[in-house]
Design a protein around this motif. Structure first.
Motif, short mmCIF file in Angstrom:
data_model
loop_
_atom_site.label_atom_id
_atom_site.label_comp_id
_atom_site.label_asym_id
_atom_site.label_seq_id
_atom_site.Cartn_x
_atom_site.Cartn_y
_atom_site.Cartn_z
N GLU A 69 0.81 -1.44 -0.28
CA GLU A 69 0.15 0.00 0.13
C GLU A 69 0.69 1.45 0.08
O GLU A 69 1.92 1.31 0.68
CB GLU A 69 -0.94 0.04 1.17
N LEU A 70 0.62 2.36 -0.84
CA LEU A 70 1.19 3.58 -0.97
C LEU A 70 0.41 4.54 -1.14
O LEU A 70 -0.36 4.70 -2.27
CB LEU A 70 2.41 3.39 -1.89
N ASP A 71 0.12 5.56 -0.35
CA ASP A 71 -0.68 6.79 -0.59
C ASP A 71 0.33 8.03 -0.98
O ASP A 71 0.68 8.28 -0.04
CB ASP A 71 -1.76 6.94 0.62
N LEU A 72 0.10 8.35 -2.36
CA LEU A 72 1.33 9.24 -2.71
C LEU A 72 0.71 10.87 -2.08
O LEU A 72 1.34 11.58 -2.35
CB LEU A 72 1.36 9.28 -4.18
N SER A 73 -0.52 10.75 -1.79
CA SER A 73 -1.30 12.11 -1.26
C SER A 73 -0.94 12.45 0.00
O SER A 73 -1.22 13.50 0.65
CB SER A 73 -2.97 12.11 -1.54
N ASP A 74 -0.01 11.77 0.63
CA ASP A 74 0.47 11.80 1.96
C ASP A 74 1.89 11.68 2.11
O ASP A 74 2.30 10.54 2.18
CB ASP A 74 -0.55 10.85 3.16
N LEU A 75 2.70 12.64 2.54
CA LEU A 75 4.08 12.29 2.38
C LEU A 75 4.64 11.62 3.57
O LEU A 75 5.53 10.97 3.72
CB LEU A 75 4.82 13.94 2.64
N ASN A 76 3.78 11.74 4.86
CA ASN A 76 4.05 10.74 5.92
C ASN A 76 3.66 9.36 5.57
O ASN A 76 4.48 8.55 6.00
CB ASN A 76 2.92 11.17 7.20
N ASN A 77 3.02 8.65 4.70
CA ASN A 77 2.84 7.67 4.30
C ASN A 77 3.93 7.16 3.22
O ASN A 77 4.36 6.24 3.58
CB ASN A 77 1.20 7.59 3.78
N VAL A 78 4.20 8.08 2.50
CA VAL A 78 5.60 8.01 1.67
C VAL A 78 6.71 7.68 2.47
O VAL A 78 7.26 6.59 2.12
CB VAL A 78 5.65 9.18 0.73
N LYS A 79 7.01 8.26 3.43
CA LYS A 79 8.08 7.98 4.37
C LYS A 79 7.92 6.76 5.06
O LYS A 79 8.93 5.89 5.17
CB LYS A 79 7.99 9.10 5.62
N LYS A 80 6.80 6.43 5.49
CA LYS A 80 6.58 5.22 6.23
C LYS A 80 6.69 3.74 5.15
O LYS A 80 7.35 2.87 5.70
CB LYS A 80 5.00 4.87 6.88
N PHE A 81 6.21 4.03 4.05
CA PHE A 81 6.32 3.30 2.92
C PHE A 81 7.65 2.88 2.66
O PHE A 81 8.36 1.71 2.41
CB PHE A 81 5.68 3.65 1.69
N SER A 82 8.55 3.95 2.34
CA SER A 82 10.00 3.90 2.03
C SER A 82 10.84 3.03 3.06
O SER A 82 11.44 2.37 2.83
CB SER A 82 10.61 5.40 1.98
N GLU A 83 10.45 3.45 4.66
CA GLU A 83 11.31 2.68 5.46
C GLU A 83 10.92 1.29 5.33
O GLU A 83 11.97 0.21 5.52
CB GLU A 83 10.80 3.40 6.97
N PHE A 84 9.56 1.05 5.03
CA PHE A 84 9.36 -0.60 5.04
C PHE A 84 9.93 -1.36 3.99
O PHE A 84 10.57 -2.16 3.88
CB PHE A 84 7.63 -0.80 4.54
N ILE A 85 10.12 -0.29 2.76
CA ILE A 85 10.85 -1.04 1.45
C ILE A 85 12.29 -1.23 2.04
O ILE A 85 12.95 -2.26 1.53
CB ILE A 85 10.62 -0.16 0.37
N LYS A 86 13.06 -0.30 2.44
CA LYS A 86 14.41 -0.32 2.96
C LYS A 86 14.68 -1.61 3.84
O LYS A 86 15.58 -2.14 4.01
CB LYS A 86 14.85 1.04 3.49
N GLN A 87 13.46 -1.96 4.74
CA GLN A 87 13.89 -2.73 5.66
C GLN A 87 13.54 -4.21 5.20
O GLN A 87 13.92 -5.28 5.69
CB GLN A 87 12.86 -2.64 7.06
N ASN A 88 12.79 -4.14 4.23
CA ASN A 88 12.36 -5.56 3.45
C ASN A 88 12.97 -5.80 2.10
O ASN A 88 13.05 -6.96 1.75
CB ASN A 88 10.83 -5.57 3.39
N PHE A 89 13.82 -4.93 1.42
CA PHE A 89 14.55 -5.26 0.55
C PHE A 89 16.06 -4.47 0.32
O PHE A 89 16.15 -3.58 1.03
CB PHE A 89 14.09 -4.68 -0.87
N ASN A 90 16.84 -5.72 0.18
CA ASN A 90 18.33 -4.97 0.02
C ASN A 90 18.74 -3.95 -0.96
O ASN A 90 19.75 -3.41 -0.94
CB ASN A 90 19.22 -6.43 -0.02
N TYR A 91 17.95 -4.20 -2.24
CA TYR A 91 18.27 -3.36 -3.26
C TYR A 91 17.20 -3.32 -4.16
O TYR A 91 16.11 -4.01 -4.29
CB TYR A 91 19.25 -4.10 -4.38
N LEU A 92 17.13 -2.37 -5.01
CA LEU A 92 16.23 -2.09 -6.39
C LEU A 92 17.00 -1.96 -7.45
O LEU A 92 17.97 -1.11 -7.40
CB LEU A 92 15.31 -0.79 -5.89
N ASP A 93 16.45 -2.41 -8.44
CA ASP A 93 17.10 -2.56 -9.57
C ASP A 93 16.45 -1.01 -10.62
O ASP A 93 17.21 -0.28 -11.01
CB ASP A 93 16.95 -3.58 -10.51
#
Length: 300
Positions: A69-93
């Motif tokens: 889930e990602l709600d781009l209309s809320d920067l706080n949600n973008v921040k939480k989402f980004s932290e989740f991705i960084k915790q669960n994935f070692n890299y992105l291509d």
């Protein structure tokens, strides 16, 4: 020209796509899954996202789907989402900044910003900067920002970025799409300066039949707009064709930072390198927009 069957296998590669449950995002996800990629499908509405995921699973592609889930209309949600991705994935291509809002009545984001400027430009800029550390874990990683042909008509209203003095929904949409190009080029310039492993590219779909058009008609209750779309319908290409430029920018081995891919005839056709909006080529105004945007998303 790039066709779907020319895209190489993407096994082991991870792509994150915003607005992945419909239109260009769905078709991009589908094509990448067929080529063996892991696709992080980001959707504002998880129910719609789950429906899209189940449709894609029916094809039995070799790729893997992660739905987030990602709600781009809320920067706080973008921040939480980004932290989740960084915790669960070692890299992105590849990060594909695909989601967008087109020409709604005047609406505000959770932070009180005009919704098109907030979602189409600011949220994607914030998301990109947050995810750069894991993009830079891989050689030749890419950020692909999806703009629109209206970039060529866009004007940055420096004295009224949020449309507080005068709101024109189409002018605001064009402004946000020009801002996408300015961001993409300025990001690439900064990545080059820092000798980053990551590059920034752009793509636009031309006239592609997606859910943006009916959503705009519904939101504005505009019969004139509905008639205009019906008259223009023969000019529109499918979302599958509209997704090809961003797939090309994401996967073509020879694609380089700063390039933009769009339809051969600018509104339809197979993709080729196309020109960036002339207004986006001015380095001074690009830097100005970057600094203003940083302040609006409250990052150092």
């Amino acid at each position: 020209m790039v066709r779907l069957n020319k895209i190489k296998r993407q096994d082991g590669r991870i792509f994150l796509i915003t607005g992945a449950n419909s239109g260009l995002g769905y078709e991009t996800s589908k094509a990448l899954l067929e080529k063996g990629a892991t696709v992080i499908m980001c959707c504002r509405d998880l129910l719609k996202g789950e429906k899209a995921k189940q449709e894609l699973l029916k094809f039995n592609f070799s790729g893997k789907i992660e739905l987030v889930e990602l709600d781009l209309s809320d920067l706080n949600n973008v921040k939480k989402f980004s932290e989740f991705i960084k915790q669960n994935f070692n890299y992105l291509d590849v990060l594909i900044n695909n989601a967008g809002i087109m020409a709604p009545p005047k609406t505000f984001s959770k932070q009180g910003l005009e919704i098109q400027f907030a979602v189409n430009h600011l949220a994607h800029m914030f998301l990109t900067l947050e995810l750069l550390p894991i993009l830079e874990e891989k050689n030749n990683s890419r950020v692909v920002t999806v703009t629109s042909g209206v970039q060529y008509f866009g004007v940055i209203k420096w004295d009224d970025l949020q449309g507080n003095l005068k709101y024109d929904r189409w002018a605001s949409y064009a402004q946000s799409k020009l801002a996408n190009v300015m961001f993409g080029l300025e990001l690439n310039s900064k990545l080059k300066e820092s000798n980053s492993k990551t590059s920034s590219l752009l793509a636009h779909p031309g006239f592609a039949r997606t859910n943006l058009q009916p959503k705009s008609v519904e939101a504005n209750q505009s019969w004139q707009e509905e008639i205009a779309y019906k008259l223009m319908d023969p000019m529109f290409q499918s979302a599958k064709m509209g997704a090809l430029p961003q797939l090309t920018a994401s996967t073509l081995p020879s694609a380089k930072g700063g390039e933009q891919y769009g339809p051969r005839f600018n509104f339809r056709g197979f993709p080729k390198i196309c020109r960036n909006a002339p207004k986006a080529l001015n380095k001074t105004t690009r830097k100005k927009l970057w600094e203003i945007s940083k302040k609006l998303i409250n990052i150092n």
